[in-house]
Design a protein around this motif. Structure first.
Motif, PDB file in Angstrom:
ATOM      1  N   ASP A  12     -11.077  13.712  -0.647  1.00 21.84           N
ATOM      2  CA  ASP A  12      -9.783  13.394  -0.062  1.00 21.84           C
ATOM      3  C   ASP A  12      -9.681  14.049   1.299  1.00 21.84           C
ATOM      4  OD1 ASP A  12      -9.604  15.978  -0.875  1.00 21.84           O
ATOM      5  OD2 ASP A  12      -8.041  15.645  -2.346  1.00 21.84           O
ATOM      6  N   SER A  13      -8.664  13.699   2.023  1.00 18.16           N
ATOM      7  CA  SER A  13      -8.543  14.232   3.364  1.00 18.16           C
ATOM      8  C   SER A  13      -7.080  14.523   3.660  1.00 18.16           C
ATOM      9  CB  SER A  13      -9.113  13.252   4.383  1.00 18.16           C
ATOM     10  OG  SER A  13      -8.312  12.102   4.449  1.00 18.16           O
ATOM     11  N   GLY A  14      -6.882  15.311   4.694  1.00 16.25           N
ATOM     12  CA  GLY A  14      -5.507  15.709   5.015  1.00 16.25           C
ATOM     13  C   GLY A  14      -5.198  15.598   6.489  1.00 16.25           C
ATOM     14  N   ARG A  52      -8.478   6.505  -7.508  1.00 19.81           N
ATOM     15  CA  ARG A  52      -7.797   7.711  -7.050  1.00 19.81           C
ATOM     16  C   ARG A  52      -6.663   7.351  -6.096  1.00 19.81           C
ATOM     17  NH1 ARG A  52     -10.565  10.465  -4.135  1.00 19.81           N
ATOM     18  NH2 ARG A  52      -9.245  12.268  -4.402  1.00 19.81           N
ATOM     19  N   VAL A  53      -6.911   6.389  -5.233  1.00 22.53           N
ATOM     20  CA  VAL A  53      -5.854   5.943  -4.315  1.00 22.53           C
ATOM     21  C   VAL A  53      -4.688   5.352  -5.105  1.00 22.53           C
ATOM     22  CG1 VAL A  53      -5.278   4.288  -2.509  1.00 22.53           C
ATOM     23  CG2 VAL A  53      -7.412   5.583  -2.382  1.00 22.53           C
ATOM     24  N   ASP A  54      -5.033   4.521  -6.111  1.00 22.67           N
ATOM     25  CA  ASP A  54      -3.979   3.910  -6.918  1.00 22.67           C
ATOM     26  C   ASP A  54      -3.121   4.966  -7.603  1.00 22.67           C
ATOM     27  OD1 ASP A  54      -4.995   1.513  -6.156  1.00 22.67           O
ATOM     28  OD2 ASP A  54      -6.093   1.140  -8.024  1.00 22.67           O
ATOM     29  N   ASN A  55      -3.708   6.123  -7.868  1.00 18.46           N
ATOM     30  CA  ASN A  55      -2.950   7.182  -8.544  1.00 18.46           C
ATOM     31  C   ASN A  55      -2.339   8.189  -7.567  1.00 18.46           C
ATOM     32  OD1 ASN A  55      -3.139   6.860 -11.587  1.00 18.46           O
ATOM     33  ND2 ASN A  55      -5.243   6.495 -10.941  1.00 18.46           N
ATOM     34  N   PRO A  72      -7.140   8.910   0.592  1.00 23.74           N
ATOM     35  CA  PRO A  72      -8.601   8.738   0.611  1.00 23.74           C
ATOM     36  C   PRO A  72      -9.271   9.307   1.862  1.00 23.74           C
ATOM     37  CG  PRO A  72      -7.533   6.705   1.250  1.00 23.74           C
ATOM     38  CD  PRO A  72      -6.432   7.664   0.925  1.00 23.74           C
ATOM     39  N   ALA A  73     -10.571   9.513   1.726  1.00 23.59           N
ATOM     40  CA  ALA A  73     -11.399   9.895   2.858  1.00 23.59           C
ATOM     41  C   ALA A  73     -12.307   8.752   3.248  1.00 23.59           C
ATOM     42  CB  ALA A  73     -12.229  11.128   2.495  1.00 23.59           C
TER      43      ALA A  73
END
Lengths: 281, 443
Positions: B156-158, B347-350, B354-355
């Motif tokens: 993941d990214s921030g 993971r995006v759906d939850n 994303p990265a």
């Protein structure tokens, strides 16, 4: 003679009482609030909706009821760890007090030294040792280190010295009783107040044990309550984590209840234990 | 009580950060040859086995469940090993002990160099990871690299953005600040209008500070193998300190510690009116600040020059394969599933950010409306930020230690003891000293 009342002393005691009860009151009140209520209201008074029972139900339901599992784990660690530690401390303390053997002073010095080493400092070396033995991430990793209680041993040593008269032991030996029989049927009843003190002490230590399980355990199914609640609290500091301060608080309250009960039940033994040996017959 | 515990953990973490970093080398420059082919990975999947995964990222639960359904012979033991320091201490302990090492471990970008330099994690070029170039955003792909070696796959990214409480802004007629100067002006105006309200909370946070310097173009850390440079006197750093010092001096920052219950309370009651933070924040607001439902909005990160388009990363993590992992081929299959293949979408759906560029640019991702943010298409702003991350940033190979001592050095400026710039100098000194003790050549 009736002791004289001292106003300053009474005041100081009252202040100390408030100081020590305040966190408990806060905890009790906070456990009645929802998470929004916790954020939006004054800490020492109730807010709108009374969510106490809902919170308790949530604590036991969250993550498939893992809190109940943690409670049982803690009980296991206390019964096996603190119980075992008390038994070992009693045997060893009694042995040191009542038997003369070579190296007794050396053993005693090591035990006294052991009292001075904080368990936290030992946690990492113990981890490395246990990892070699393949014991990390098993209940043994928490129970075995708990079994060693130098302070309990020291207490039992002092207590045995005064509470078990040598004459009784001698007469038992003359009657032909073995050493274990003598210990369990003669010494243990005499040692009871001391045993309860050490048991209570070890129970509190094990119940609140945090650092050792933190280092040793990874599997959440093996966590004691302290570590479990910590992991819930930490969720709030994780990206995407579920923030459950209401459950952490209610869970904390539930965690201290068994300790309070144990204290109230064992208190009278403990008090008589404190006074024992203070007057020489 | 928790504070003292935390201290104890930090203490333990300190003594172990060096273990990974201690045995450095400059061998990271040449890519490792591909020795494990896709066929080998597929064979590992077909053969099955057990994987232990240490990770705290909540959406991985579903990924693991799906993975096991797709590959019934694989059993995954997902362990929440705690976050940040706890997790790294545990991982270092296990690696040092050589037993109980997981097959897969989640490691944040800031901590990855430390594990990479100590060769505690596998160079994924062995599996041909270099071919994944372009799959991830440039910022995150850079973050998992050390030379040509790839030490993890970005999970993941921030990328940063400005999260603000529109209700509070509207009430005090504050415009959305586009530059840091406007941000400071808004901070003054807000605090004057309501002495309880602050533009943001900051009591000294290493991650935030480094991200801000990053955005300002500062490059305090230069790393070349075991040669490390630390310099907080560059222009980018002073840009940040000059501006932020005004907020500190004016007592315009809410002194509550980040991630505490007080912080969540402030976000809920409007006394913390905005946050400049990573793109993963929506999920935390939704679960931790329910009272803010409908009130919050997201805007681009304030800029140093008006009209500028520069951002930085804040947080974010990779998943890695420890060098001592038992079943690496299978572990790589899982890594790829979770970051590139189906798992990335799950993971995006939850709710994860994303990265991977594919997920980041998908129309359904960009067009998703967030009721919490008043129906705003939040991801548009966040995805744009991901493309504007200033390149060339690197963290120290002992950043976990450095971040731990931030509050004892630079953090003092927030208590009015010296300026922020002085504080950063003493942070630098502490980091240099530690680095030298660990055998790094530090300047």
């Amino acid at each position: 003679m009736r002791p004289r009342r001292s106003i300053p002393l009474t005041l100081i005691t009252a202040l100390a009482l408030i100081y020590s009860l305040l966190p408990l009151v806060w905890l009790l009140i906070s456990a009645t609030k929802t998470q929004e209520g916790l954020f939006g209201s004054f800490g020492l008074w109730f807010s709108g909706d009374f969510a106490f029972f809902g919170n308790i139900a949530d604590v036991f339901a969250y993550h498939d009821g893992i809190f109940g599992r943690w409670l049982l784990n803690t009980l296991l660690y206390v019964v096996a760890g603190a119980g075992g530690a008390t038994l070992l401390a009693a045997l060893a303390g009694y042995g040191l007090a009542k038997f003369d053997f070579a190296g007794r002073r050396a053993v005693f010095a090591v035990v006294l030294g052991g009292v001075a080493v904080p368990p936290t400092a030992l946690a990492v070396p113990i981890f490395l040792m246990f990892a070699k033995m393949g014991l990390t991430d098993t209940p043994w990793a928490v129970i075995i280190p708990t079994l060693a209680s130098p302070f309990g041993l020291y207490l039992m040593w002092t207590y045995s010295r005064d509470a078990v008269p040598d004459e009784i032991l001698e007469s038992a030996r003359i009657d032909g009783a073995g050493e274990f029989t003598t210990f369990f049927s003669l010494a243990v009843p005499l040692l009871a107040p001391g045993l309860v003190t050490v048991l209570l002490f070890n129970t509190v230590m094990t119940w609140n044990n945090f650092f050792l399980p933190l280092i040793m355990l990874k599997d959440a199914d093996l966590f004691p309550l302290t570590l479990g609640l910590y992991s819930w609290n930490e969720q709030g500091t994780t990206a995407g984590g579920d923030v459950v301060f209401d459950l952490v608080i209610t869970g904390s309250l539930l965690t201290i209840v068994p300790l309070i009960v144990a204290f109230l039940l064992l208190q009278r033994y403990w008090q008589s234990g404190l006074a024992a040996g203070s007057v020489k017959q | 009580m928790l504070i003292t515990r935390r201290r104890a953990i930090l203490g333990a973490a300190l003594s172990f950060t060096l273990l990974a970093a201690g045995c450095g080398g400059d061998s990271a420059d040449e890519p490792a040859a591909t020795t494990v082919s896709q066929d080998d990975v597929q064979a590992a999947l077909d053969a099955g086995g057990t994987l232990t995964v240490w990770a705290w990222e909540p959406t991985l639960k579903q990924v693991v469940a799906d993975f096991q359904t797709t590959y019934p012979k694989v059993k995954i033991n997902l362990v929440n090993s705690g976050t940040g320091n706890d997790a790294y201490t545990a991982l270092q302990n296990a690696i040092q002990a050589g037993s109980g090492v997981p097959d897969v471990a989640q490691i944040e970008y800031y901590a990855l160099p430390q594990f990479a330099l100590g060769k505690a994690v596998t160079d994924l070029n062995t599996f041909g990871a270099a071919s994944l170039d372009g799959t991830f955003t440039p910022g995150t792909w850079n973050a998992v690299h050390s030379g040509a070696a790839v030490y993890g796959l970005p999970m993941d990214s921030g990328p940063m953005a400005l999260f603000y409480n529109k209700d509070v802004f509207d009430k005090h007629q504050l415009g959305v600040p586009a530059t840091w100067e406007e941000y400071t002006t808004a901070a003054e105006k807000l605090h004057r209008a309501d002495p309880k309200a602050y533009i943001t909370a900051d009591s000294g946070d290493a991650g935030f500070t480094t991200s801000m310097i990053w955005q300002a173009g500062g490059k305090p850390y230069t790393v070349n193998g075991t040669d490390v440079g630390i310099d907080f006197a560059d222009a980018g750093t002073s840009k940040f300190t000059a501006q932020w010092q005004k907020l500190i001096d004016g007592k315009l920052l809410n002194p509550v510690a980040g991630w505490s219950d007080g912080w969540y309370a402030g976000l809920a009651d409007g006394t913390i009116a905005s946050l400049v933070i990573g793109a993963w924040m929506p999920a935390n607001l939704e679960s931790g600040v329910k009272a803010g439902n409908g009130k919050w909005r997201v805007a681009p990160m304030p800029q140093w020059e008006s009209g500028g388009k520069a951002t930085a990363e804040n947080g974010g993590s990779s998943i890695t394969i420890p060098e001592k992992a038992a079943n690496k081929a299978l572990a790589y299959a899982f890594l790829k599933y979770a970051t590139v293949d189906k798992g990335a979408q799950t993971r995006v759906d939850n709710g994860a950010f994303p990265a991977s560029t594919k997920q980041l640019n998908a129309p359904e991702f960009l067009n998703k409306e967030f009721p919490y943010f008043g129906g705003q298409k939040v991801n548009e702003v966040l995805a744009a930020s991901a493309g504007q991350v200033v390149p060339g940033w690197s963290y120290l190979p002992f950043q976990v230690y450095a971040n731990n001592v931030f509050n004892d050095t630079a953090g003092k400026a927030y208590l009015g003891q010296g300026t922020l710039q002085d504080g950063l100098k003493s942070w630098q000194d502490a980091s240099v000293k530690y680095g030298q003790e660990q055998g790094f050549t530090v300047k």
